[in-house]
Design a protein around this motif. Sequence first.
Motif, PDB file in Angstrom:
ATOM      1  N   GLY A  57      16.921  64.552  -9.526  1.00 49.84           N
ATOM      2  CA  GLY A  57      17.040  65.204 -10.912  1.00 49.84           C
ATOM      3  C   GLY A  57      18.446  65.340 -11.287  1.00 49.84           C
ATOM      4  N   GLY A  58      19.472  64.911 -10.187  1.00 55.28           N
ATOM      5  CA  GLY A  58      20.594  64.774 -10.474  1.00 55.28           C
ATOM      6  C   GLY A  58      21.303  63.661 -11.493  1.00 55.28           C
ATOM      7  N   LYS A  59      22.596  63.767 -11.906  1.00 60.03           N
ATOM      8  CA  LYS A  59      22.865  62.535 -12.997  1.00 60.03           C
ATOM      9  C   LYS A  59      23.622  61.508 -12.154  1.00 60.03           C
ATOM     10  N   ILE A  60      23.489  60.245 -11.999  1.00 61.24           N
ATOM     11  CA  ILE A  60      24.114  59.371 -11.274  1.00 61.24           C
ATOM     12  C   ILE A  60      24.601  58.221 -12.333  1.00 61.24           C
ATOM     13  N   VAL A  61      26.012  58.104 -12.327  1.00 57.38           N
ATOM     14  CA  VAL A  61      26.605  57.428 -13.496  1.00 57.38           C
ATOM     15  C   VAL A  61      27.402  56.154 -12.493  1.00 57.38           C
ATOM     16  N   SER A  62      26.896  54.890 -13.030  1.00 50.83           N
ATOM     17  CA  SER A  62      27.693  53.851 -12.099  1.00 50.83           C
ATOM     18  C   SER A  62      28.436  53.170 -13.199  1.00 50.83           C
ATOM     19  N   THR A  63      29.828  52.807 -12.773  1.00 51.88           N
ATOM     20  CA  THR A  63      30.476  52.159 -13.719  1.00 51.88           C
ATOM     21  C   THR A  63      30.966  50.824 -13.232  1.00 51.88           C
ATOM     22  N   LEU A  64      30.699  49.954 -13.822  1.00 53.47           N
ATOM     23  CA  LEU A  64      31.054  48.455 -13.473  1.00 53.47           C
ATOM     24  C   LEU A  64      32.040  47.895 -14.441  1.00 53.47           C
ATOM     25  N   TRP A  65      32.865  47.162 -13.653  1.00 50.60           N
ATOM     26  CA  TRP A  65      33.892  46.343 -14.576  1.00 50.60           C
ATOM     27  C   TRP A  65      33.471  44.871 -14.302  1.00 50.60           C
ATOM     28  N   LEU A  66      32.934  43.997 -15.432  1.00 47.58           N
ATOM     29  CA  LEU A  66      32.731  42.882 -15.245  1.00 47.58           C
ATOM     30  C   LEU A  66      33.468  41.771 -15.835  1.00 47.58           C
ATOM     31  N   ARG A  67      34.212  40.886 -15.200  1.00 40.22           N
ATOM     32  CA  ARG A  67      35.218  39.792 -15.623  1.00 40.22           C
ATOM     33  C   ARG A  67      34.621  39.508 -16.910  1.00 40.22           C
ATOM     34  N   GLU A  68      35.476  39.306 -17.669  1.00 42.30           N
ATOM     35  CA  GLU A  68      35.235  38.730 -19.318  1.00 42.30           C
ATOM     36  C   GLU A  68      34.953  37.207 -19.053  1.00 42.30           C
ATOM     37  N   GLU A  69      35.973  36.682 -18.074  1.00 44.25           N
ATOM     38  CA  GLU A  69      35.887  35.169 -18.103  1.00 44.25           C
ATOM     39  C   GLU A  69      34.584  34.657 -17.552  1.00 44.25           C
ATOM     40  N   ASP A  70      33.817  35.277 -16.658  1.00 41.24           N
ATOM     41  CA  ASP A  70      32.452  34.781 -16.247  1.00 41.24           C
ATOM     42  C   ASP A  70      31.310  35.728 -15.848  1.00 41.24           C
ATOM     43  N   GLY A  71      31.552  37.068 -16.218  1.00 39.34           N
ATOM     44  CA  GLY A  71      30.502  38.195 -16.097  1.00 39.34           C
ATOM     45  C   GLY A  71      30.231  38.639 -14.772  1.00 39.34           C
ATOM     46  N   LEU A  72      31.061  38.161 -13.555  1.00 35.75           N
ATOM     47  CA  LEU A  72      30.608  38.676 -12.474  1.00 35.75           C
ATOM     48  C   LEU A  72      31.572  40.060 -12.346  1.00 35.75           C
ATOM     49  N   PRO A  73      31.038  40.828 -11.215  1.00 43.47           N
ATOM     50  CA  PRO A  73      31.711  42.274 -10.959  1.00 43.47           C
ATOM     51  C   PRO A  73      33.087  42.237 -10.280  1.00 43.47           C
ATOM     52  N   GLU A  74      34.093  43.040 -10.832  1.00 44.07           N
ATOM     53  CA  GLU A  74      35.361  42.833 -10.286  1.00 44.07           C
ATOM     54  C   GLU A  74      35.466  44.264  -9.402  1.00 44.07           C
ATOM     55  N   ARG A  75      35.106  45.557 -10.023  1.00 49.19           N
ATOM     56  CA  ARG A  75      35.084  46.813  -9.766  1.00 49.19           C
ATOM     57  C   ARG A  75      33.856  47.327  -9.946  1.00 49.19           C
ATOM     58  N   GLY A  76      33.613  48.718  -9.294  1.00 50.28           N
ATOM     59  CA  GLY A  76      32.466  49.684  -9.442  1.00 50.28           C
ATOM     60  C   GLY A  76      32.965  50.901  -8.781  1.00 50.28           C
ATOM     61  N   GLU A  77      32.364  51.900  -9.357  1.00 49.57           N
ATOM     62  CA  GLU A  77      32.293  53.416  -8.925  1.00 49.57           C
ATOM     63  C   GLU A  77      31.006  53.929  -9.355  1.00 49.57           C
ATOM     64  N   ILE A  78      30.608  54.918  -8.116  1.00 49.19           N
ATOM     65  CA  ILE A  78      29.220  55.804  -8.515  1.00 49.19           C
ATOM     66  C   ILE A  78      29.593  57.077  -8.451  1.00 49.19           C
ATOM     67  N   GLN A  79      29.453  57.890  -9.544  1.00 53.85           N
ATOM     68  CA  GLN A  79      29.784  59.191  -9.668  1.00 53.85           C
ATOM     69  C   GLN A  79      28.277  60.068  -9.512  1.00 53.85           C
ATOM     70  N   VAL A  80      28.147  61.163  -8.862  1.00 56.17           N
ATOM     71  CA  VAL A  80      27.086  62.073  -8.833  1.00 56.17           C
ATOM     72  C   VAL A  80      27.318  63.234  -9.465  1.00 56.17           C
ATOM     73  N   ASP A  81      26.635  63.639 -10.325  1.00 54.95           N
ATOM     74  CA  ASP A  81      26.959  65.064 -11.160  1.00 54.95           C
ATOM     75  C   ASP A  81      28.449  65.102 -11.367  1.00 54.95           C
ATOM     76  N   GLY A  82      28.977  63.976 -11.943  1.00 58.12           N
ATOM     77  CA  GLY A  82      30.348  64.190 -12.285  1.00 58.12           C
ATOM     78  C   GLY A  82      31.675  64.078 -11.604  1.00 58.12           C
ATOM     79  N   GLU A  83      31.402  63.787  -9.900  1.00 56.00           N
ATOM     80  CA  GLU A  83      32.140  63.618  -9.071  1.00 56.00           C
ATOM     81  C   GLU A  83      31.973  62.281  -8.547  1.00 56.00           C
ATOM     82  N   ILE A  84      33.258  61.295  -8.555  1.00 53.16           N
ATOM     83  CA  ILE A  84      33.172  60.193  -8.039  1.00 53.16           C
ATOM     84  C   ILE A  84      33.057  60.021  -6.642  1.00 53.16           C
ATOM     85  N   ILE A  85      32.017  59.643  -6.129  1.00 57.57           N
ATOM     86  CA  ILE A  85      31.861  59.550  -4.589  1.00 57.57           C
ATOM     87  C   ILE A  85      31.965  58.285  -3.874  1.00 57.57           C
ATOM     88  N   LEU A  86      32.002  57.374  -4.671  1.00 59.04           N
ATOM     89  CA  LEU A  86      32.056  55.912  -4.102  1.00 59.04           C
ATOM     90  C   LEU A  86      32.930  55.121  -4.948  1.00 59.04           C
TER      91      LEU A  86
END
Length: 190
Positions: free
Chosen positions: A148-177
């Motif tokens: 029931g916790g909140k998981i927020v995944s943030t991804l940075w997709l390159r505008e050039e080709d749409g492929l992922p450049e970076r990512g991070e995962i937050q659980v309940d407001g704390e970036i853990i990865l």
Amino acid sequence: MITVCLLLGGCGAKSGTDQSAAEAAREPYQTMEGCTMEAEVSCGDADNEYSFTLSCTYVPEGECTVEVLAPEASAGIRARISGKDLTLEYEDTCLPAGTLSSEEVSPASSLVRLMDALREGWLLEQNQEKIDDVPCLRLSLDQTGDQGGKIVSTLWLREEDGLPERGEIQVDGEIILQVRFTKFTFDDIL
């Protein structure tokens, strides 16, 4: 009154345009047969940070495999992820694997979780940002964890080709990865 209606109408058109950029960026991930990727994954705090280089074969709604490439002491360890089950393998040994949070997020599952978020997560926000001088579309996606916790995944997709450049995962407001993608290929059958 007419001015207010015109202003509100303009706001709606702008958000629709913004949302379509996110939808267009996510569409290849939502329709893919699978993908292979390599990434540097880090977790921990300033005192104890751990980094791994991982290779992942992602199959939507199927069994995914992740292999540790570095550090050398962990190289060769493989994880199999099928649904909610995560097991680690080394040579002939297979063990259940632990997680970093109550929401069952671990370095081994990070790449799979990020792809799942691109496919199924609820779009919270988007904007354009540069990462290491690379223009990217930044997407923050919300998913509810198994507990029931909140998981927020943030991804940075390159505008050039749409492929992922970076990512991070937050659980309940704390970036853990945090993730830095080094290779990415769609495995679709043409």
